[in-house]
Design an enzyme around this catalytic site. Structure first.
Site, PDB file in Angstrom:
ATOM      1  N   HIS A 255      48.184  20.774  -9.545  1.00  0.00           N
ATOM      2  CA  HIS A 255      48.128  22.196  -9.241  1.00  0.00           C
ATOM      3  C   HIS A 255      47.427  22.398  -7.899  1.00  0.00           C
ATOM      4  O   HIS A 255      46.195  22.463  -7.829  1.00  0.00           O
ATOM      5  CB  HIS A 255      47.353  22.931 -10.342  1.00  0.00           C
ATOM      6  CG  HIS A 255      47.940  22.763 -11.713  1.00  0.00           C
ATOM      7  ND1 HIS A 255      47.826  21.594 -12.425  1.00  0.00           N
ATOM      8  CD2 HIS A 255      48.639  23.626 -12.487  1.00  0.00           C
ATOM      9  CE1 HIS A 255      48.440  21.741 -13.591  1.00  0.00           C
ATOM     10  NE2 HIS A 255      48.933  22.963 -13.659  1.00  0.00           N
TER      11      HIS A 255
ATOM     12  N   HIS B 253      51.672  27.265  -8.066  1.00  0.00           N
ATOM     13  CA  HIS B 253      50.635  27.087  -9.088  1.00  0.00           C
ATOM     14  C   HIS B 253      50.574  25.649  -9.588  1.00  0.00           C
ATOM     15  O   HIS B 253      49.525  24.997  -9.498  1.00  0.00           O
ATOM     16  CB  HIS B 253      50.882  28.028 -10.269  1.00  0.00           C
ATOM     17  CG  HIS B 253      50.068  27.702 -11.480  1.00  0.00           C
ATOM     18  ND1 HIS B 253      48.721  27.992 -11.583  1.00  0.00           N
ATOM     19  CD2 HIS B 253      50.396  27.081 -12.646  1.00  0.00           C
ATOM     20  CE1 HIS B 253      48.267  27.571 -12.751  1.00  0.00           C
ATOM     21  NE2 HIS B 253      49.265  27.018 -13.420  1.00  0.00           N
TER      22      HIS B 253
ATOM     23  N   GLU C 139      32.865  32.684 -33.876  1.00  0.00           N
ATOM     24  CA  GLU C 139      32.877  31.247 -34.186  1.00  0.00           C
ATOM     25  C   GLU C 139      33.328  30.391 -33.010  1.00  0.00           C
ATOM     26  O   GLU C 139      32.735  29.347 -32.724  1.00  0.00           O
ATOM     27  CB  GLU C 139      33.784  30.960 -35.397  1.00  0.00           C
ATOM     28  CG  GLU C 139      33.273  31.496 -36.714  1.00  0.00           C
ATOM     29  CD  GLU C 139      33.762  32.907 -37.001  1.00  0.00           C
ATOM     30  OE1 GLU C 139      33.585  33.359 -38.140  1.00  0.00           O
ATOM     31  OE2 GLU C 139      34.332  33.542 -36.080  1.00  0.00           O
TER      32      GLU C 139
ATOM     33  N   HIS D 204      39.635  32.316 -47.834  1.00  0.00           N
ATOM     34  CA  HIS D 204      38.353  31.714 -47.475  1.00  0.00           C
ATOM     35  C   HIS D 204      38.204  30.280 -47.972  1.00  0.00           C
ATOM     36  O   HIS D 204      37.255  29.594 -47.577  1.00  0.00           O
ATOM     37  CB  HIS D 204      37.201  32.551 -48.046  1.00  0.00           C
ATOM     38  CG  HIS D 204      36.924  33.812 -47.291  1.00  0.00           C
ATOM     39  ND1 HIS D 204      37.898  34.725 -46.975  1.00  0.00           N
ATOM     40  CD2 HIS D 204      35.774  34.313 -46.775  1.00  0.00           C
ATOM     41  CE1 HIS D 204      37.361  35.742 -46.303  1.00  0.00           C
ATOM     42  NE2 HIS D 204      36.078  35.513 -46.170  1.00  0.00           N
TER      43      HIS D 204
END
Length: 681
Positions: free
Chosen positions: A32, A264, A418, A480
């Site tokens: 890149h 890019h 998290e 869960h």
């Protein structure tokens, strides 16, 4: 504010960096070039005027940290490291993206000299940089004294549109703003280009890192040297806010394709590279050309860094004379050595001791060792009361101005973040002097899987306290209850997934997590009470697997982990009552068991009788230890946990019946029963 005085060598150096980026990517025919060419002015100003580091000692503790969050642009970072004199030669630049080179396709910590963090997955670098900034704030508050500003470095970050789009960056940056991390400076490469084209197709909001405006010093500047310099200098002055410098750049500057997504992630064509060099006044017929003036400018910057380290070492020595206790503690933590005899604080249990949930056993361990190991710094994703991770002696890590704690505090309130928490923990460890622990429900460690993977890849010693580990959490139900999570994390190289069955195994899990310095750990802990086992000891568990109940001439071996070990023991007792010989094995940590000598492993999971695994998870992976597997066929269920276990047949009585069928099958099959551990390769 210091005045910026541009030199003729500045423009030459920037042109050289741009041309080198084209050459590096062009020779590899992969990479890149666009971001390095657009960011060259910012990189040059930052590294020649601001970054305080010594290339001859890349691990000097008080160095400024630099993170290239848009890691695909790593040709830029490698060029800078070479120019500054790190252990990266011109030949290494020429070996970009080649097998076993020091210049891989994305930056990798512990692989290339001078790389602080492994980046590549977008958003991870900027998020882990928040961990670096927290570490500096905490260690500075803990050890600095009047006249001894020992730990005062900055963390600088380059980040692109992709980094800011990724949700993990918003999580981490939001916390950075709340924590008032004025030592964090992010330069946003605002080139308006992503792989899909102009960012207008997907990203049009004000890129303020999801921070409240009063918690962020946001500056927009053009890509000229004076503006860049002044913005960084201004950022350094504000000690109460992280800074985002929105730098308007042109991707692939100087190329025929500048400003387009075509530059890019694709090498420039040969004629484009030639015209680029001609435009910048560099020899068009020379590749990897570096003028002496550019080397001189960067060697001068490196010399300033070496001088700064020499002064710091003298300051540290004086600190040691005046504050010998703090000096001893700081240098111990920098070296990575644990306090002498810390392990004697680990709780030890007898089988007659009361049954407790392993999350509670974890809290007992933390309560015992936190006062002895002050480098344990961490917290929970808004589940402190469920994870049981904040001990009575801990103080919250908070800005003094909030009245909620202090930067000296070791308990971090991560909020419901998290993924950001996991990435921040990687930065905490990368800084040094800290062993981070983080906590949530096991199922939601999945939210942070990207950060966990980088922990393992980068050898970050991060400890995950993952409670509510199975269908044993009961009424919350399958959303869960983790079923597949263990299989995922057990498959990650250099990651220890622990599922302790009792108190001694929990203590062993912490011992391993704290002593295996280059390996992260996930401690999968139960909500329900677990009885202490007869043959359980810390020493046995530290082998990763051992025999809990032994019999000679067995008809069957049951092997399990965590809360199901006691269920396997119930089944064995029922079988033995019927004259069927069943032995029981616990393997709390597969990866550590796999490291044991083959002779030992074959003594635990031996040939001669079928082996049946039992676990309240997917059975995926158990075939390497057992002939037959019993587990969950799908998702869990909502209800009282004992009823849920009954629903899926994970009870002593049902496992006994399943065992009889396994024994009968192998007797009918005939022939020798060979341990699954006996392999051709």
């Amino acid at each position: 504010m210091s005045q910026f005085a541009p030199q003729p060598s500045d423009e030459i150096a920037i042109a050289t960096i741009r041309a080198l980026a084209a050459d590096v990517v062009g020779k590899a025919n992969s990479g890149h070039p666009g971001a390095p060419m657009g960011l060259a002015p910012a990189a040059h100003v930052l590294f020649t005027r601001f970054v305080n580091a010594n290339p001859k000692n890349s691990k000097w503790f008080n160095r400024d940290r630099f993170v290239l969050s848009n890691g695909h642009g790593c040709a830029l970072q490698y060029i800078l490291l070479h120019l500054l004199g790190y252990k990266l030669s011109l030949d290494d630049l020429k070996a970009f993206r080649q097998i076993d080179s020091l210049t891989p396709g994305h930056p990798e910590a512990s692989h290339t000299d001078g790389i602080e963090l492994t980046t590549g997955p977008l958003g991870q670098g900027i998020s882990s940089a928040v961990g670096l900034a927290i570490a500096q704030a905490h260690l500075g508050a803990t050890f600095n004294k009047d006249g001894f500003d020992l730990i005062n470095n900055y963390t600088y970050v380059f980040a692109g549109d992709g980094c800011l789009m990724e949700g993990v960056a918003s999580e981490a940056a939001s916390l950075a703003g709340h924590l008032q991390l004025g030592n964090l400076v992010v330069i946003y490469d605002d080139n308006h280009i992503s792989i899909d084209g102009d960012t207008a197709v997907a990203f049009t909001e004000n890129a303020s890192l999801a921070l409240p405006t009063d918690s962020l010093l946001l500056t927009a500047v053009p890509s000229d040297l004076a503006a860049i310099h002044n913005a960084i200098a201004e950022a350094q002055k504000d000690k109460t806010k992280p800074t985002l410098i929105r730098l308007r750049t042109t991707i692939g500057y100087g190329s025929k394709q500048q400003g387009t997504h075509g530059v890019h992630g694709s090498p420039l064509k040969a004629d484009d590279i030639q015209q680029l060099k001609t435009k910048f006044g560099l020899p068009a017929d020379q590749s990897f050309y570096i003028p002496d003036a550019t080397y001189e400018a960067y060697h001068s910057a490196a010399a300033k860094g070496a001088k700064a380290e020499t002064a710091w070492n003298a300051l540290l020595a004086s600190y040691g004379q005046k504050y010998p206790n703090e000096y001893a503690e700081l240098t111990r933590r920098i070296s990575g050595k644990l306090p002498v005899n810390w392990e004697k604080a680990l709780p030890v249990y007898k089988s007659s001791d009361a049954a407790q949930a392993s999350r509670k056993l974890s809290e007992i361990v933390l309560s015992a060792i936190v006062p002895i190991i002050p480098e344990l710094v961490g917290g929970s994703a808004d589940l402190t009361g469920s994870n049981l991770t904040r001990t009575k002696t801990m103080v919250d890590f908070q800005p003094e101005s909030t009245g909620l704690g202090s930067y000296r505090g070791t308990y971090i309130r991560f909020g419901v973040r998290e993924h950001g928490m996991g990435a921040i923990a990687n930065g905490l460890h990368a800084y040094g002097g800290i062993i981070p622990f983080v906590a949530t429900f096991l199922n939601f460690v999945s939210y942070a899987a990207g950060a966990v993977r980088l922990s393992a890849l980068s050898k970050h010693q991060v400890i995950w306290v993952a409670t509510h580990d199975s269908i044993g959490l009961g009424e919350d139900g399958p959303t869960h209850q983790p079923v597949e999570v263990a299989a995922h994390f057990r498959a990650i190289p250099n990651l220890d997934f622990w599922r302790p069955a009792d108190g001694n195994e929990t203590s062993a899990a912490y011992y391993a997590a704290l002593t295996r310095r280059g390996t992260p750990s996930i401690l999968s802990l139960s909500r329900q009470n677990l009885p202490n086992l007869e043959n359980s000891t810390i020493e046995h568990a530290l082998k990763g697997g051992y025999v809990v109940h032994e019999v000679a001439g067995e008809d069957l071996t049951l092997v399990s982990t965590g809360s199901e070990v006691s269920i396997a023991l119930e089944a064995a007792a029922l079988l033995n009552g019927e004259g069927i010989k069943a032995r029981v094995v616990s393997i709390p940590c597969w990866s550590i068991f796999d490291e044991q000598p083959q002779e030992y492993r074959l003594s635990v999971l031996r040939s001669g009788a079928p082996i049946l695994s039992v676990e309240a998870y997917s059975t995926l992976g158990w075939a390497k230890y057992s002939h037959e597997q019993y587990g969950l066929p799908g998702w869990g269920a909502s209800g009282p946990y004992k009823k849920v276990y009954e629903k899926f047949g994970i009870t002593g009585s049902n496992i006994a019946e399943i065992s009889k069928k396994v024994i009968a099958f192998y007797k009918q099959k005939g022939g020798e029963v060979v341990s699954p551990l006996v392999k051709a390769i």
